[in-house]
Design a protein around this motif. Sequence first.
Motif, PDB file in Angstrom:
ATOM      1  N   SER A 105       0.835  -1.203   0.000  1.00  0.00           N
ATOM      2  CA  SER A 105       0.000   0.000   0.000  1.00  0.00           C
ATOM      3  C   SER A 105       0.869   1.252   0.000  1.00  0.00           C
ATOM      4  O   SER A 105       0.511   2.254  -0.619  1.00  0.00           O
ATOM      5  N   THR A 106       2.011   1.191   0.691  1.00  0.00           N
ATOM      6  CA  THR A 106       2.921   2.337   0.677  1.00  0.00           C
ATOM      7  C   THR A 106       3.382   2.616  -0.755  1.00  0.00           C
ATOM      8  O   THR A 106       3.336   3.756  -1.227  1.00  0.00           O
ATOM      9  N   LEU A 107       3.770   1.559  -1.459  1.00  0.00           N
ATOM     10  CA  LEU A 107       4.221   1.736  -2.847  1.00  0.00           C
ATOM     11  C   LEU A 107       3.101   2.319  -3.703  1.00  0.00           C
ATOM     12  O   LEU A 107       3.308   3.229  -4.504  1.00  0.00           O
ATOM     13  N   CYS A 108       1.890   1.756  -3.507  1.00  0.00           N
ATOM     14  CA  CYS A 108       0.731   2.217  -4.265  1.00  0.00           C
ATOM     15  C   CYS A 108       0.464   3.691  -4.029  1.00  0.00           C
ATOM     16  O   CYS A 108       0.225   4.457  -4.967  1.00  0.00           O
ATOM     17  N   SER A 109       0.500   4.079  -2.768  1.00  0.00           N
ATOM     18  CA  SER A 109       0.228   5.463  -2.421  1.00  0.00           C
ATOM     19  C   SER A 109       1.329   6.375  -2.953  1.00  0.00           C
ATOM     20  O   SER A 109       1.061   7.419  -3.550  1.00  0.00           O
ATOM     21  N   ARG A 110       2.569   5.958  -2.785  1.00  0.00           N
ATOM     22  CA  ARG A 110       3.701   6.752  -3.276  1.00  0.00           C
ATOM     23  C   ARG A 110       3.649   6.934  -4.785  1.00  0.00           C
ATOM     24  O   ARG A 110       4.116   7.936  -5.319  1.00  0.00           O
ATOM     25  N   SER A 111       3.085   5.932  -5.488  1.00  0.00           N
ATOM     26  CA  SER A 111       3.083   6.027  -6.952  1.00  0.00           C
ATOM     27  C   SER A 111       2.197   7.175  -7.421  1.00  0.00           C
ATOM     28  O   SER A 111       2.264   7.590  -8.573  1.00  0.00           O
ATOM     29  N   LEU A 112       1.346   7.696  -6.516  1.00  0.00           N
ATOM     30  CA  LEU A 112       0.478   8.806  -6.909  1.00  0.00           C
ATOM     31  C   LEU A 112       1.141  10.164  -6.688  1.00  0.00           C
ATOM     32  O   LEU A 112       0.665  11.177  -7.177  1.00  0.00           O
TER      33      LEU A 112
END
Length: 450
Positions: A358-365
């Motif tokens: 989820s951290t990666l997902c959020s950071r990708s934004l």
Amino acid sequence: MKAKFSSKIGIIAATVGSAVGLGNIWRFPAEVQENGGAAFLLIYILCVFLLGVPVMLSEFSLGRAGGADAVGTFRKLTPGKPWWLIGLLGILASYIILCFYMVVAGWTLEYMIQSITGNLYQPVDGTDTAGSFTARMSQYIQSENTPLIYIYIMIALNLAILLGGVKKGIERISNILMPMLFLLLVIFCCVSLSLPGASGGVTFFFEPDFSKITPTVIINALGQAFFSLSLGMGVLITYASYFPKDSRLGRTAFTVSVLDLLVALMMGLIIFPAVVSFGLENESLRGLTLVFVTLPEVFNQMEFTTLWSSLFFLTLAVAAITSTISIAEVSVAFFQDRFRMSRAKACLCVLLPTVLFSTLCSRSLAAGSSLTVAEMTLFDFMDMLATNVMLPIGSLLMCIYAGWVIPRRLMLSQLTDNGTIRSHICTFILFCIRYIAPPAIIAIFVSSFL
Ligand code: TRP
């Protein structure tokens, strides 16, 4: 002893909890808006009852007959055959959904807290209030670290509920949160419908213009129905394995679908009247911006801004959490059943890695992030892969399996609850599972590539 839900109400609350989520609250109104209003609604309702209910009943029948996790169910019903791969696909897909759904769930919590503190309604530096909600949204969603805190709180809440187990965790929390969610939605409906000029929104939502029905509209309605009813990922197989043997499958599937539809209808009656009443029809109404930009705009123009805004985002957070626990439970049950893990260990094995993903997902934004796949942000890629590709494939395979692979007799005994309901309705349902759902799903799938 296999864990079971302890009451009829518990079964309904938990399953409705899974079905009612961000899909009803932000995805549905956005789809209605984009696909021509009431005409879309009509097709959507047909899809829910003609396709959604039969597919839901296939998952229920498999889960109750197999009495195991998504993989174990296929192994028990067809031992020695590779059909369990369908279950594995579902588990993988549900895990991907879990990771990005958790990110949006975090935002709902962030918006709730920022509504309570009043920060959401302070002008952002350098902008006037008019553009400020777009700026707020990028500040909340696209900054590097702030959203992470809320995502982690969401994961921790999921962990706490799941550790409680099926009966004391999932069932109990759903029994409390679902009635609360319905109550909040009813209050919002009343508020929204009493706004001046609300009838314009109601007309848009309920008066169909049949010329607006196109193949794309039909296909979008199908996709929305499947997502909203939590089909195709083994969520309902897993939950049905917790149904006691004497539960009523048909009645449960019908009640869950009706309640899920009701929430979608209430959301339409909340959003469209409010948007028309405040003259915001022409703003871009798409997915996230509808709930996270347009609605704050509406609240800002109403009296008691803080109250309505905090309550609304609380509603959203509640809907999100009862869905995330159901998605996570698919993997938790898998680890418990397959690897004989204790409940606590299984919960940790599932939820700890979501912290990273989820951290990666959020950071990708975040602006300028290099976390992209095929020119999409990691977030969009995971959404696309799970929702548009794995979900239809999963549902299709499940229908084929329930309709054609396992013995017809076994399906009929599940569908009729061991002969207690009239069989011609069940024969019709089996007909839908065999002949109607598969081609319809193939149509959704193929069209998503056109
Ligand atoms: N149905 C939920 C919603 O409307 C989301 C969801 C939960 C889901 N479990 C699922 C979607 C399984 C697809 C598959 O928000």
